[in-house]
Design a protein around this motif. Structure first.
Motif, mmCIF file in Angstrom:
data_model
loop_
_atom_site.group_PDB
_atom_site.id
_atom_site.type_symbol
_atom_site.label_atom_id
_atom_site.label_comp_id
_atom_site.label_asym_id
_atom_site.label_seq_id
_atom_site.Cartn_x
_atom_site.Cartn_y
_atom_site.Cartn_z
ATOM 1 N N LEU A 1 0.823 -1.222 0.000
ATOM 2 C CA LEU A 1 0.000 0.000 0.000
ATOM 3 C C LEU A 1 0.854 1.267 0.000
ATOM 4 O O LEU A 1 0.329 2.376 0.099
ATOM 5 N N GLY A 2 2.168 1.109 -0.075
ATOM 6 C CA GLY A 2 3.055 2.268 -0.167
ATOM 7 C C GLY A 2 3.660 2.720 1.139
ATOM 8 O O GLY A 2 4.291 3.784 1.201
ATOM 9 N N ILE A 3 3.461 1.951 2.221
ATOM 10 C CA ILE A 3 4.049 2.320 3.519
ATOM 11 C C ILE A 3 5.499 1.845 3.543
ATOM 12 O O ILE A 3 5.775 0.657 3.328
ATOM 13 N N SER A 4 6.402 2.771 3.788
ATOM 14 C CA SER A 4 7.828 2.430 3.840
ATOM 15 C C SER A 4 8.127 1.686 5.145
ATOM 16 O O SER A 4 8.058 2.277 6.230
ATOM 17 N N LEU A 5 8.427 0.419 5.043
ATOM 18 C CA LEU A 5 8.663 -0.377 6.250
ATOM 19 C C LEU A 5 9.877 0.133 7.016
ATOM 20 O O LEU A 5 9.840 0.292 8.236
ATOM 21 N N THR A 6 10.973 0.397 6.305
ATOM 22 C CA THR A 6 12.209 0.840 6.969
ATOM 23 C C THR A 6 12.003 2.180 7.671
ATOM 24 O O THR A 6 12.403 2.356 8.826
ATOM 25 N N LEU A 7 11.339 3.118 6.989
ATOM 26 C CA LEU A 7 11.136 4.450 7.561
ATOM 27 C C LEU A 7 10.303 4.388 8.837
ATOM 28 O O LEU A 7 10.694 4.946 9.873
ATOM 29 N N TYR A 8 9.168 3.690 8.781
ATOM 30 C CA TYR A 8 8.267 3.720 9.931
ATOM 31 C C TYR A 8 8.722 2.799 11.062
ATOM 32 O O TYR A 8 8.454 3.067 12.224
ATOM 33 N N LYS A 9 9.414 1.728 10.725
ATOM 34 C CA LYS A 9 9.996 0.918 11.809
ATOM 35 C C LYS A 9 11.065 1.715 12.555
ATOM 36 O O LYS A 9 11.159 1.676 13.787
ATOM 37 N N ASN A 10 11.886 2.461 11.806
ATOM 38 C CA ASN A 10 12.915 3.284 12.458
ATOM 39 C C ASN A 10 12.289 4.431 13.250
ATOM 40 O O ASN A 10 12.815 4.815 14.301
ATOM 41 N N ALA A 11 11.176 4.986 12.740
ATOM 42 C CA ALA A 11 10.487 6.051 13.497
ATOM 43 C C ALA A 11 9.985 5.493 14.827
ATOM 44 O O ALA A 11 10.099 6.148 15.877
ATOM 45 N N ALA A 12 9.411 4.272 14.787
ATOM 46 C CA ALA A 12 8.932 3.647 16.032
ATOM 47 C C ALA A 12 10.095 3.370 16.977
ATOM 48 O O ALA A 12 9.990 3.592 18.194
ATOM 49 N N LEU A 13 11.209 2.906 16.429
ATOM 50 C CA LEU A 13 12.371 2.608 17.276
ATOM 51 C C LEU A 13 12.929 3.889 17.901
ATOM 52 O O LEU A 13 13.325 3.893 19.072
ATOM 53 N N ALA A 14 12.947 4.978 17.125
ATOM 54 C CA ALA A 14 13.459 6.243 17.664
ATOM 55 C C ALA A 14 12.598 6.731 18.823
ATOM 56 O O ALA A 14 13.116 7.121 19.881
ATOM 57 N N LEU A 15 11.272 6.699 18.646
ATOM 58 C CA LEU A 15 10.373 7.102 19.736
ATOM 59 C C LEU A 15 10.550 6.194 20.947
ATOM 60 O O LEU A 15 10.574 6.645 22.091
ATOM 61 N N SER A 16 10.681 4.902 20.669
ATOM 62 C CA SER A 16 10.859 3.928 21.743
ATOM 63 C C SER A 16 12.153 4.188 22.511
ATOM 64 O O SER A 16 12.185 4.129 23.744
#
Length: 355
Positions: free
Chosen positions: A209-224
Protein backbone atom coordinates in the motif's frame (compact mmCIF):
# COMPACT_ATOMS: atom_id res chain seq x y z
CA UNK A 1 -21.72 10.62 27.26
CA UNK A 2 -20.20 13.77 25.75
CA UNK A 3 -16.83 13.49 24.03
CA UNK A 4 -13.84 15.81 23.92
CA UNK A 5 -11.75 14.98 20.84
CA UNK A 6 -12.75 11.33 21.02
CA UNK A 7 -12.27 11.00 24.78
CA UNK A 8 -15.34 10.29 26.89
CA UNK A 9 -15.94 12.89 29.55
CA UNK A 10 -16.05 10.48 32.52
CA UNK A 11 -12.64 8.83 31.84
CA UNK A 12 -11.18 12.30 31.22
CA UNK A 13 -12.44 13.60 34.56
CA UNK A 14 -11.24 10.46 36.36
CA UNK A 15 -7.85 10.77 34.65
CA UNK A 16 -7.44 14.41 35.72
CA UNK A 17 -8.43 13.48 39.29
CA UNK A 18 -5.92 10.62 39.31
CA UNK A 19 -3.13 12.91 38.04
CA UNK A 20 -3.99 15.52 40.71
CA UNK A 21 -3.94 12.79 43.38
CA UNK A 22 -0.54 11.54 42.18
CA UNK A 23 0.91 15.06 42.41
CA UNK A 24 -0.34 15.30 46.01
CA UNK A 25 1.10 11.92 47.11
CA UNK A 26 4.44 13.32 48.46
CA UNK A 27 2.48 15.87 50.53
CA UNK A 28 0.71 13.15 52.48
CA UNK A 29 2.90 10.04 52.16
CA UNK A 30 5.88 10.29 54.49
CA UNK A 31 7.12 6.73 54.01
CA UNK A 32 10.34 6.80 52.01
CA UNK A 33 9.84 3.12 51.11
CA UNK A 34 6.42 3.86 49.60
CA UNK A 35 7.95 6.69 47.52
CA UNK A 36 10.78 4.33 46.53
CA UNK A 37 8.26 1.80 45.18
CA UNK A 38 6.40 4.55 43.32
CA UNK A 39 9.63 5.78 41.69
CA UNK A 40 10.48 2.22 40.59
CA UNK A 41 6.95 1.87 39.17
CA UNK A 42 7.39 5.13 37.23
CA UNK A 43 10.70 3.93 35.76
CA UNK A 44 9.09 0.63 34.74
CA UNK A 45 6.07 2.39 33.23
CA UNK A 46 8.35 4.62 31.13
CA UNK A 47 10.37 1.66 29.82
CA UNK A 48 7.17 -0.33 29.17
CA UNK A 49 5.53 2.52 27.26
CA UNK A 50 8.74 3.04 25.29
CA UNK A 51 8.93 -0.63 24.29
CA UNK A 52 5.20 -0.71 23.56
CA UNK A 53 5.55 1.79 20.69
CA UNK A 54 7.92 -0.56 18.87
CA UNK A 55 6.68 -3.95 20.06
CA UNK A 56 3.02 -3.28 20.78
CA UNK A 57 2.03 -1.00 17.93
CA UNK A 58 4.59 -1.90 15.25
CA UNK A 59 4.93 -5.60 16.10
CA UNK A 60 8.74 -5.59 16.30
CA UNK A 61 9.45 -7.68 19.41
CA UNK A 62 12.78 -6.37 20.59
CA UNK A 63 14.30 -8.27 23.53
CA UNK A 64 17.30 -5.98 23.65
CA UNK A 65 15.86 -2.73 24.96
CA UNK A 66 18.31 -2.79 27.85
CA UNK A 67 20.75 -1.37 25.26
CA UNK A 68 18.84 1.96 25.09
CA UNK A 69 18.21 1.93 28.85
CA UNK A 70 21.95 1.46 29.42
CA UNK A 71 22.94 4.08 26.84
CA UNK A 72 20.76 6.67 28.60
CA UNK A 73 22.08 5.73 32.03
CA UNK A 74 25.76 5.62 31.01
CA UNK A 75 25.65 8.85 28.99
CA UNK A 76 24.01 10.81 31.79
CA UNK A 77 26.18 9.38 34.56
CA UNK A 78 29.44 9.62 32.61
CA UNK A 79 28.81 13.26 31.62
CA UNK A 80 28.04 14.12 35.24
CA UNK A 81 30.97 12.16 36.68
CA UNK A 82 33.73 13.04 34.22
CA UNK A 83 32.56 16.35 32.64
CA UNK A 84 30.41 17.78 35.47
CA UNK A 85 27.53 18.30 33.07
CA UNK A 86 24.21 18.62 34.92
CA UNK A 87 21.90 15.60 34.45
CA UNK A 88 19.03 17.63 32.97
CA UNK A 89 21.37 18.26 30.03
CA UNK A 90 23.05 14.86 30.19
CA UNK A 91 19.72 13.02 30.03
CA UNK A 92 18.88 14.68 26.70
CA UNK A 93 22.39 13.91 25.45
CA UNK A 94 21.60 10.29 26.39
CA UNK A 95 18.39 10.51 24.36
CA UNK A 96 20.32 11.78 21.33
CA UNK A 97 22.88 8.98 21.63
CA UNK A 98 20.15 6.36 22.13
CA UNK A 99 18.18 7.56 19.09
CA UNK A 100 21.30 7.64 16.91
CA UNK A 101 22.25 4.18 18.16
CA UNK A 102 18.74 2.90 17.53
CA UNK A 103 18.70 4.20 13.96
CA UNK A 104 22.01 2.47 13.23
CA UNK A 105 20.77 -0.77 14.79
CA UNK A 106 17.42 -0.47 13.05
CA UNK A 107 18.95 0.04 9.62
CA UNK A 108 20.66 -3.34 10.08
CA UNK A 109 18.26 -5.42 12.17
CA UNK A 110 15.00 -4.40 10.48
CA UNK A 111 16.13 -6.40 7.47
CA UNK A 112 15.25 -9.41 9.62
CA UNK A 113 11.79 -10.56 10.61
CA UNK A 114 10.14 -12.64 13.34
CA UNK A 115 12.43 -14.76 15.52
CA UNK A 116 15.51 -13.61 13.59
CA UNK A 117 14.82 -10.00 14.62
CA UNK A 118 14.30 -11.10 18.23
CA UNK A 119 17.64 -12.95 18.25
CA UNK A 120 19.38 -9.98 16.62
CA UNK A 121 18.00 -7.60 19.28
CA UNK A 122 19.32 -9.88 22.03
CA UNK A 123 22.72 -10.02 20.33
CA UNK A 124 22.87 -6.20 20.10
CA UNK A 125 22.14 -5.81 23.82
CA UNK A 126 24.82 -8.37 24.65
CA UNK A 127 27.32 -6.53 22.44
CA UNK A 128 26.58 -3.35 24.42
CA UNK A 129 26.97 -5.17 27.75
CA UNK A 130 30.28 -6.77 26.82
CA UNK A 131 31.54 -3.49 25.34
CA UNK A 132 30.65 -1.66 28.57
CA UNK A 133 32.64 -4.25 30.51
CA UNK A 134 35.73 -3.75 28.35
CA UNK A 135 35.67 0.00 27.59
CA UNK A 136 36.99 0.86 31.05
CA UNK A 137 38.12 4.38 30.17
CA UNK A 138 34.55 5.24 29.21
CA UNK A 139 32.39 3.09 31.50
CA UNK A 140 34.75 2.10 34.32
CA UNK A 141 34.18 -1.53 33.35
CA UNK A 142 32.67 -3.95 35.86
CA UNK A 143 33.29 -1.48 38.70
CA UNK A 144 30.60 0.77 37.25
CA UNK A 145 30.01 4.46 37.83
CA UNK A 146 29.13 5.80 41.26
CA UNK A 147 27.91 9.33 41.91
CA UNK A 148 27.51 10.68 45.41
CA UNK A 149 26.01 14.10 44.64
CA UNK A 150 23.66 15.56 42.06
CA UNK A 151 23.86 19.34 41.65
CA UNK A 152 20.67 21.24 42.55
CA UNK A 153 18.48 22.47 39.70
CA UNK A 154 18.86 26.25 39.31
CA UNK A 155 16.62 28.44 37.16
CA UNK A 156 17.65 32.09 36.90
CA UNK A 157 19.89 31.78 39.94
CA UNK A 158 17.07 30.32 42.04
CA UNK A 159 17.30 26.79 43.37
CA UNK A 160 14.16 25.03 42.12
CA UNK A 161 14.95 21.77 43.86
CA UNK A 162 17.79 19.69 45.14
CA UNK A 163 18.06 15.94 45.02
CA UNK A 164 18.69 15.13 48.66
CA UNK A 165 15.33 13.41 49.05
CA UNK A 166 13.17 11.09 46.95
CA UNK A 167 10.57 13.75 46.20
CA UNK A 168 12.35 15.34 43.16
CA UNK A 169 12.81 11.88 41.64
CA UNK A 170 9.12 11.14 42.27
CA UNK A 171 7.98 14.27 40.42
CA UNK A 172 10.53 13.79 37.63
CA UNK A 173 9.33 10.22 37.11
CA UNK A 174 5.67 11.26 37.22
CA UNK A 175 6.16 14.01 34.62
CA UNK A 176 8.00 11.66 32.24
CA UNK A 177 5.26 9.03 32.71
CA UNK A 178 2.60 11.60 31.77
CA UNK A 179 4.67 12.63 28.74
CA UNK A 180 4.99 9.00 27.65
CA UNK A 181 1.25 8.34 28.08
CA UNK A 182 0.39 11.49 26.09
CA UNK A 183 2.82 10.59 23.27
CA UNK A 184 1.50 7.00 23.17
CA UNK A 185 -2.09 8.26 23.00
CA UNK A 186 -1.25 10.71 20.20
CA UNK A 187 0.67 8.03 18.28
CA UNK A 188 -2.17 5.53 18.66
CA UNK A 189 -4.69 7.97 17.20
CA UNK A 190 -2.53 9.46 14.44
CA UNK A 191 -1.70 8.49 10.86
CA UNK A 192 1.74 7.50 12.14
CA UNK A 193 0.14 5.07 14.61
CA UNK A 194 -2.10 3.61 11.90
CA UNK A 195 1.00 2.98 9.77
CA UNK A 196 2.65 1.28 12.77
CA UNK A 197 -0.39 -0.94 13.29
CA UNK A 198 -0.61 -1.77 9.58
CA UNK A 199 3.01 -2.96 9.69
CA UNK A 200 2.20 -5.03 12.80
CA UNK A 201 -0.79 -6.72 11.16
CA UNK A 202 0.80 -7.53 7.79
CA UNK A 203 4.14 -6.11 6.68
CA UNK A 204 3.80 -7.22 3.07
CA UNK A 205 0.29 -5.80 2.73
CA UNK A 206 1.42 -2.52 4.33
CA UNK A 207 4.37 -2.32 1.93
CA UNK A 208 2.11 -3.00 -1.05
CA UNK A 209 0.00 0.00 0.00
CA UNK A 210 3.05 2.27 -0.17
CA UNK A 211 4.05 2.32 3.52
CA UNK A 212 7.83 2.43 3.84
CA UNK A 213 8.66 -0.38 6.25
CA UNK A 214 12.21 0.84 6.97
CA UNK A 215 11.14 4.45 7.56
CA UNK A 216 8.27 3.72 9.93
CA UNK A 217 10.00 0.92 11.81
CA UNK A 218 12.91 3.28 12.46
CA UNK A 219 10.49 6.05 13.50
CA UNK A 220 8.93 3.65 16.03
CA UNK A 221 12.37 2.61 17.28
CA UNK A 222 13.46 6.24 17.66
CA UNK A 223 10.37 7.10 19.74
CA UNK A 224 10.86 3.93 21.74
CA UNK A 225 14.52 4.73 22.40
CA UNK A 226 13.66 8.25 23.65
CA UNK A 227 11.59 7.03 26.59
CA UNK A 228 13.72 3.98 27.33
CA UNK A 229 16.80 6.22 27.49
CA UNK A 230 15.06 8.72 29.80
CA UNK A 231 14.08 5.83 32.08
CA UNK A 232 17.70 4.68 32.15
CA UNK A 233 18.91 8.18 33.03
CA UNK A 234 16.36 8.50 35.83
CA UNK A 235 17.28 5.06 37.18
CA UNK A 236 21.02 5.85 37.21
CA UNK A 237 20.55 9.17 38.96
CA UNK A 238 18.09 7.74 41.48
CA UNK A 239 20.16 4.71 42.43
CA UNK A 240 23.47 6.59 42.12
CA UNK A 241 25.29 3.60 40.72
CA UNK A 242 25.25 1.71 37.44
CA UNK A 243 27.22 -1.19 36.04
CA UNK A 244 26.77 -3.44 32.98
CA UNK A 245 25.09 -6.14 35.07
CA UNK A 246 22.22 -3.87 36.11
CA UNK A 247 21.47 -1.50 33.20
CA UNK A 248 22.49 -3.67 30.25
CA UNK A 249 21.41 -7.11 31.47
CA UNK A 250 19.26 -9.50 29.45
CA UNK A 251 16.82 -10.02 32.33
CA UNK A 252 16.11 -6.27 32.27
CA UNK A 253 15.11 -6.56 28.59
CA UNK A 254 12.89 -9.54 29.42
CA UNK A 255 11.27 -7.66 32.30
CA UNK A 256 10.46 -4.71 30.00
CA UNK A 257 8.67 -7.05 27.57
CA UNK A 258 6.83 -8.81 30.41
CA UNK A 259 5.46 -5.51 31.73
CA UNK A 260 3.71 -4.97 28.41
CA UNK A 261 2.52 -8.57 27.90
CA UNK A 262 1.11 -8.85 31.42
CA UNK A 263 -0.55 -5.43 31.35
CA UNK A 264 -1.83 -5.50 27.77
CA UNK A 265 0.34 -5.17 24.71
CA UNK A 266 -0.46 -2.51 22.11
CA UNK A 267 -2.56 -0.38 24.47
CA UNK A 268 -1.95 2.98 26.15
CA UNK A 269 -2.50 1.82 29.73
CA UNK A 270 -1.42 -1.81 29.46
CA UNK A 271 2.23 -1.08 30.42
CA UNK A 272 0.99 1.09 33.30
CA UNK A 273 -1.04 -1.81 34.71
CA UNK A 274 1.80 -4.26 34.07
CA UNK A 275 4.27 -2.11 36.00
CA UNK A 276 1.83 -1.52 38.86
CA UNK A 277 1.40 -5.30 39.22
CA UNK A 278 4.95 -6.46 38.55
CA UNK A 279 7.11 -3.96 40.46
CA UNK A 280 5.53 -4.34 43.94
CA UNK A 281 5.40 -8.12 43.39
CA UNK A 282 9.08 -8.11 42.46
CA UNK A 283 10.03 -6.00 45.47
CA UNK A 284 7.99 -8.27 47.78
CA UNK A 285 9.93 -11.26 46.46
CA UNK A 286 13.32 -9.57 46.74
CA UNK A 287 12.72 -8.40 50.32
CA UNK A 288 11.31 -11.84 51.33
CA UNK A 289 8.07 -10.12 52.39
CA UNK A 290 5.92 -12.85 50.79
CA UNK A 291 7.75 -15.68 52.57
CA UNK A 292 7.60 -13.81 55.89
CA UNK A 293 3.87 -13.12 55.41
CA UNK A 294 3.17 -16.82 54.82
CA UNK A 295 5.09 -17.69 57.98
CA UNK A 296 3.47 -14.93 60.07
CA UNK A 297 -0.01 -15.99 58.93
CA UNK A 298 0.63 -19.55 60.09
CA UNK A 299 0.22 -21.08 56.62
CA UNK A 300 3.87 -22.20 56.64
CA UNK A 301 5.90 -23.22 59.69
CA UNK A 302 9.22 -21.38 59.94
CA UNK A 303 11.06 -24.41 61.31
CA UNK A 304 9.78 -26.70 58.51
CA UNK A 305 11.86 -27.61 55.48
CA UNK A 306 9.43 -25.71 53.24
CA UNK A 307 9.59 -22.65 55.48
CA UNK A 308 13.38 -22.66 55.40
CA UNK A 309 13.31 -23.10 51.64
CA UNK A 310 10.99 -20.11 51.20
CA UNK A 311 13.09 -17.85 53.43
CA UNK A 312 16.36 -18.80 51.78
CA UNK A 313 15.41 -19.28 48.14
CA UNK A 314 12.25 -17.34 47.30
CA UNK A 315 14.05 -13.99 47.08
CA UNK A 316 16.37 -15.48 44.43
CA UNK A 317 13.55 -17.06 42.42
CA UNK A 318 11.93 -13.91 41.06
CA UNK A 319 12.85 -14.72 37.44
CA UNK A 320 11.27 -18.19 37.78
CA UNK A 321 8.12 -16.70 39.28
CA UNK A 322 8.04 -14.08 36.51
CA UNK A 323 8.01 -16.95 34.04
CA UNK A 324 5.17 -18.73 35.85
CA UNK A 325 3.19 -15.49 36.01
CA UNK A 326 3.77 -14.91 32.30
CA UNK A 327 2.52 -18.41 31.42
CA UNK A 328 -0.60 -17.91 33.56
CA UNK A 329 -1.35 -14.57 31.90
CA UNK A 330 -0.84 -15.95 28.37
CA UNK A 331 -3.07 -18.97 29.09
CA UNK A 332 -5.94 -17.21 30.85
CA UNK A 333 -5.58 -13.55 29.78
CA UNK A 334 -4.04 -13.52 26.27
CA UNK A 335 -4.80 -9.80 25.90
CA UNK A 336 -3.23 -9.01 29.27
CA UNK A 337 -4.90 -7.76 32.42
CA UNK A 338 -6.32 -4.71 30.64
CA UNK A 339 -7.87 -6.87 27.91
CA UNK A 340 -9.35 -9.19 30.55
CA UNK A 341 -10.87 -6.25 32.45
CA UNK A 342 -12.36 -4.82 29.24
CA UNK A 343 -13.97 -8.16 28.32
CA UNK A 344 -15.27 -8.56 31.88
CA UNK A 345 -16.80 -5.06 31.83
CA UNK A 346 -18.33 -5.67 28.38
CA UNK A 347 -19.89 -8.95 29.59
CA UNK A 348 -21.36 -7.24 32.65
CA UNK A 349 -22.83 -4.46 30.48
CA UNK A 350 -24.31 -7.05 28.14
CA UNK A 351 -25.85 -8.96 31.03
CA UNK A 352 -27.27 -5.75 32.49
CA UNK A 353 -28.83 -4.74 29.16
CA UNK A 354 -30.53 -8.15 28.85
CA UNK A 355 -32.30 -7.80 32.19
Amino acid sequence: MNNIRGISTLPLVLGIAAIAALFLVPKFVTSTYALHIMILIFISVITGLGWNILGGYTGQYSVGHAAYFGVGAYTTMALLQYRHIAPWYGAWAGVAVAVATGLIIGSICFRLRGPYFVLASIAVAEIFRVSALNLKDLTNGAEGILITEIPPLNVGGTVVTDFLSKVPFYYTGLVIVLMAILVTFLVQNSKLGYYFQAIREDQDAAHSLGISLTLYKNAALALSAVFTSLAGSLYGLYVGFIDPGTVLALDLSVQIVMICIIGGIGTVFGPVIGAVVLVPFSEALRSNAIAQALIDSGLVREDSAFGSFLKEQLSHAHVLIYGILLVVVILFMPDGILGFLRKFAARKRSEASCK
